[in-house]
Design an enzyme around this catalytic site. Sequence first.
Site, PDB file in Angstrom:
ATOM      1  CG  ASP A 159     -40.408 -18.306 -17.395  1.00  0.00           C
ATOM      2  OD1 ASP A 159     -39.177 -18.176 -17.570  1.00  0.00           O
ATOM      3  OD2 ASP A 159     -41.084 -17.521 -16.703  1.00  0.00           O
ATOM      4  CE  LYS A 203     -34.094 -14.993 -12.906  1.00  0.00           C
ATOM      5  NZ  LYS A 203     -34.095 -13.769 -12.129  1.00  0.00           N
ATOM      6  CE1 TYR A 261     -43.332 -11.722 -10.820  1.00  0.00           C
ATOM      7  CE2 TYR A 261     -41.073 -12.244 -11.430  1.00  0.00           C
ATOM      8  CZ  TYR A 261     -42.074 -11.317 -11.205  1.00  0.00           C
ATOM      9  OH  TYR A 261     -41.801  -9.983 -11.367  1.00  0.00           O
TER      10      TYR A 261
HETATM   11  N1  HOZ Z   1     -37.120 -12.965 -10.981  1.00  0.00           N
HETATM   12  C1  HOZ Z   1     -36.251 -12.893  -9.843  1.00  0.00           C
HETATM   13  C2  HOZ Z   1     -36.378 -14.100  -9.010  1.00  0.00           C
HETATM   14  N2  HOZ Z   1     -37.643 -14.324  -8.509  1.00  0.00           N
HETATM   15  C3  HOZ Z   1     -36.445 -11.773  -8.978  1.00  0.00           C
HETATM   16  C4  HOZ Z   1     -36.008 -10.534  -9.526  1.00  0.00           C
HETATM   17  C5  HOZ Z   1     -36.711  -9.533  -8.764  1.00  0.00           C
HETATM   18  O1  HOZ Z   1     -37.942  -9.644  -8.643  1.00  0.00           O
HETATM   19  O2  HOZ Z   1     -36.022  -8.651  -8.294  1.00  0.00           O
END
Ligand code: HOZ
Length: 431
Positions: A239, A267, A144
């Site tokens: 990423d 993050k 993702y």
């Molecule tokens: N990218 C975050 C971990 N998969 C999730 C943040 C979200 O989608 O709230």
Amino acid sequence: MATRKSRSLFARARRSIPGGVNSPVRAFGSVGGTPRFLERGKGCRVWDADGNEYVDYVGSWGPLILGHADPGILRAVRAAMARGTSFGAPTEGEIELAEAIRQAVPSIERVRMVSSGTEATMSAIRLARGATGRERILKFSGCYHGHADALLVGAGSGVATLGIPGSPGVPAAFTQLTIQAPFNDLDAVADAFRRWGDDIACVIVEPVAGNMGCVPPTPGFLEGLRDLCTRSGALLIFDEVMSGFRVARGGAQERYGVKPDLTCLGKVVGGGLPAAAFGGRADLMDQMAPDGPVYQAGTLSGNPLAVAAGLETLRRLERPGTYERLEKTSRTLALGLAERALDAGVELSTVWAGGMFGFFFHPGPVRCFEDAQKARAERFRRFFAAMLERGIYLPPSPFEACFASLAHRRADLERTLDAAAFALKRAARVD
Ligand code: HOZ
């Protein structure tokens, strides 16, 4: 466990906010029950609106490597705030943060700050297309990279949690140039290069996947990607929004010794405030506006509060022994879970990499999204609910990674593993 206030807040939220949440995975959709409305956090603990206390392994989905309400972060943000919250003009702090990033991640010769991981990956891909003059991109199923249109193809995280193939609203034409391959499958990537090699601008990969659950790269996978990209003239984008400053100070590229052309960060780099970044080879980054023609911009990019929090975080991570500690915490949890699963007679595979870890109700090994999808969903649901009931806050989806922080202490791990022994027995009741 009392949940009256969370339930009532959720009902109220649903009247004004779609699904009651500002990001889908928070809604507990795949695990059932009421999402806990959190009121405060300290160290590795969070407290919900009903006063329940939890040991937290979500850590705001990764940023809180120092734990909640860390005094150093609060001090840094307060000091920055007293000088003004946003200028939309360059500040010295941005240079310091850029220098700290370059120092930790040597493949990053120039870096640009943005406000979210989605912006970072979207911009890095635009740059890859602009720099190579090619149009196709290759991503891995279950990875993702945020919610930009072209990347909502076989996506992990909330998309996988909701079990949807992509998203309405993304025209087919926008994803036609996105090629998908299974994670850890170099043959599939080599096939794609044979077919479209001259038109592949970049391969984008989470070098330690964290959005299909936690799935580390198999030996040789990242090296193979590097090689295929170099040979075809495509760019390799790591990423590292999740893995950056988490699986090692220099991220997965340091841990596995593979150098990408471009890197996306998020993050941890924002220390719990909205910040992310993309960077890499100077000859590529210099093609960004204003020096070059590839356009990208942002009102709050390099926001002084986020920069202050990020800088304080990166400085603290320089302390000797930091990554050994994070690794030890994750390893203790991963091995402890595996041991308790064995006692409970439940098939569970567990992994860790630095400050992230994960588990699947699957005999393992889990090497790709297709494996992860075979894990036992109902067992996860039972386990998750029983852990929550015992005061352990895990990501509410099997397609997410768990995050350790420097604030987790031995007593927290013991409490977690005691709860797991109970929760795994609950999970074992599902055939
Ligand atoms: N990218 C975050 C971990 N998969 C999730 C943040 C979200 O989608 O709230």
